[in-house]
Write a protein that holds these residues in place. Sequence first.
Motif, mmCIF file in Angstrom:
data_model
loop_
_atom_site.group_PDB
_atom_site.id
_atom_site.type_symbol
_atom_site.label_atom_id
_atom_site.label_comp_id
_atom_site.label_asym_id
_atom_site.label_seq_id
_atom_site.Cartn_x
_atom_site.Cartn_y
_atom_site.Cartn_z
ATOM 1 N N LEU A 15 38.938 3.743 3.757
ATOM 2 C CA LEU A 15 39.339 4.196 5.114
ATOM 3 C C LEU A 15 40.715 3.503 5.513
ATOM 4 O O LEU A 15 41.339 4.191 6.330
ATOM 5 C CB LEU A 15 38.393 3.862 6.236
ATOM 6 C CG LEU A 15 37.137 4.646 5.907
ATOM 7 C CD1 LEU A 15 35.927 4.112 6.746
ATOM 8 C CD2 LEU A 15 37.068 6.130 6.193
ATOM 9 N N LYS A 51 35.922 8.628 1.564
ATOM 10 C CA LYS A 51 37.080 9.679 1.238
ATOM 11 C C LYS A 51 36.382 11.127 1.855
ATOM 12 O O LYS A 51 36.986 11.816 2.339
ATOM 13 C CB LYS A 51 37.434 10.093 -0.051
ATOM 14 C CG LYS A 51 38.090 9.026 -0.697
ATOM 15 C CD LYS A 51 39.153 8.310 0.137
ATOM 16 C CE LYS A 51 40.177 7.349 -0.637
ATOM 17 N NZ LYS A 51 40.995 6.863 0.178
ATOM 18 N N TRP A 54 37.570 11.143 5.299
ATOM 19 C CA TRP A 54 38.727 11.753 5.276
ATOM 20 C C TRP A 54 38.797 13.388 5.301
ATOM 21 O O TRP A 54 39.514 14.115 6.070
ATOM 22 C CB TRP A 54 39.799 11.150 4.285
ATOM 23 C CG TRP A 54 40.153 9.896 4.613
ATOM 24 C CD1 TRP A 54 39.998 8.650 3.940
ATOM 25 C CD2 TRP A 54 41.134 9.394 5.781
ATOM 26 N NE1 TRP A 54 40.474 7.828 4.514
ATOM 27 C CE2 TRP A 54 41.341 8.154 5.471
ATOM 28 C CE3 TRP A 54 41.891 10.098 6.844
ATOM 29 C CZ2 TRP A 54 42.002 7.190 6.430
ATOM 30 C CZ3 TRP A 54 42.382 9.475 7.428
ATOM 31 C CH2 TRP A 54 42.865 8.104 7.386
ATOM 32 N N TYR A 55 37.880 13.961 4.317
ATOM 33 C CA TYR A 55 37.835 15.174 4.045
ATOM 34 C C TYR A 55 37.290 15.998 5.236
ATOM 35 O O TYR A 55 37.592 17.127 5.755
ATOM 36 C CB TYR A 55 36.780 15.420 2.894
ATOM 37 C CG TYR A 55 36.299 16.687 2.651
ATOM 38 C CD1 TYR A 55 37.137 17.672 1.740
ATOM 39 C CD2 TYR A 55 35.150 17.378 3.059
ATOM 40 C CE1 TYR A 55 36.789 18.977 1.546
ATOM 41 C CE2 TYR A 55 34.811 18.445 2.712
ATOM 42 C CZ TYR A 55 35.617 19.442 2.042
ATOM 43 O OH TYR A 55 35.303 20.690 1.580
ATOM 44 N N ALA A 110 43.847 9.683 -0.211
ATOM 45 C CA ALA A 110 43.405 9.762 1.521
ATOM 46 C C ALA A 110 44.175 11.076 1.775
ATOM 47 O O ALA A 110 43.601 11.745 2.694
ATOM 48 C CB ALA A 110 43.814 8.595 2.208
ATOM 49 N N VAL A 114 42.096 14.662 2.950
ATOM 50 C CA VAL A 114 42.333 15.287 4.010
ATOM 51 C C VAL A 114 42.956 16.767 3.897
ATOM 52 O O VAL A 114 42.375 17.827 4.660
ATOM 53 C CB VAL A 114 43.569 14.734 5.289
ATOM 54 C CG1 VAL A 114 43.817 15.433 6.306
ATOM 55 C CG2 VAL A 114 42.885 13.130 5.532
#
Length: 152
Positions: A15, A51, A54-55, A110, A114
Amino acid sequence: MLFWSVFGASIASALLPLINIEAILAVSVSQAPEHVWGLLIAATVGQMVGKILWYWGGMHVDRAPWVHRQLQKPKAKASLDRWHERAEGRPWFTAGLLFFSAAVGFPPYAITAVLAGILRVPFGIFFMTGLLGRGLRFWAVVFGTSSLLHLF
């Protein structure tokens, strides 16, 4: 206890990229080499937990008005459209890019996490390529570091 510490640090590092999980993992393995495989698993799974956030953020970017406005700017929209064209109908390219990013860190994982969410890459592809890529990265860090330490 070390397992959970590495797991937590790994989530935090996923993160906040300023936290270097590779260094934490290398030091942890040097302190408890008998737990090398458990620590590798902790780091890999912890990274993927972070992650995934983030996704998920990429999948729901339209819920954040400021980010949504930024993505509507011509330059950002053109860049996003290019990535969409590259990924559309090319699952091997997409999976390869995600794996490469997870293993090597370029482009930063990261950002690709996204982007995978924004482009609606199937979760299974995102998760498996990330798990394999991060696992390979951490394996290389641990065994590359241990090989170097034996030289001295």
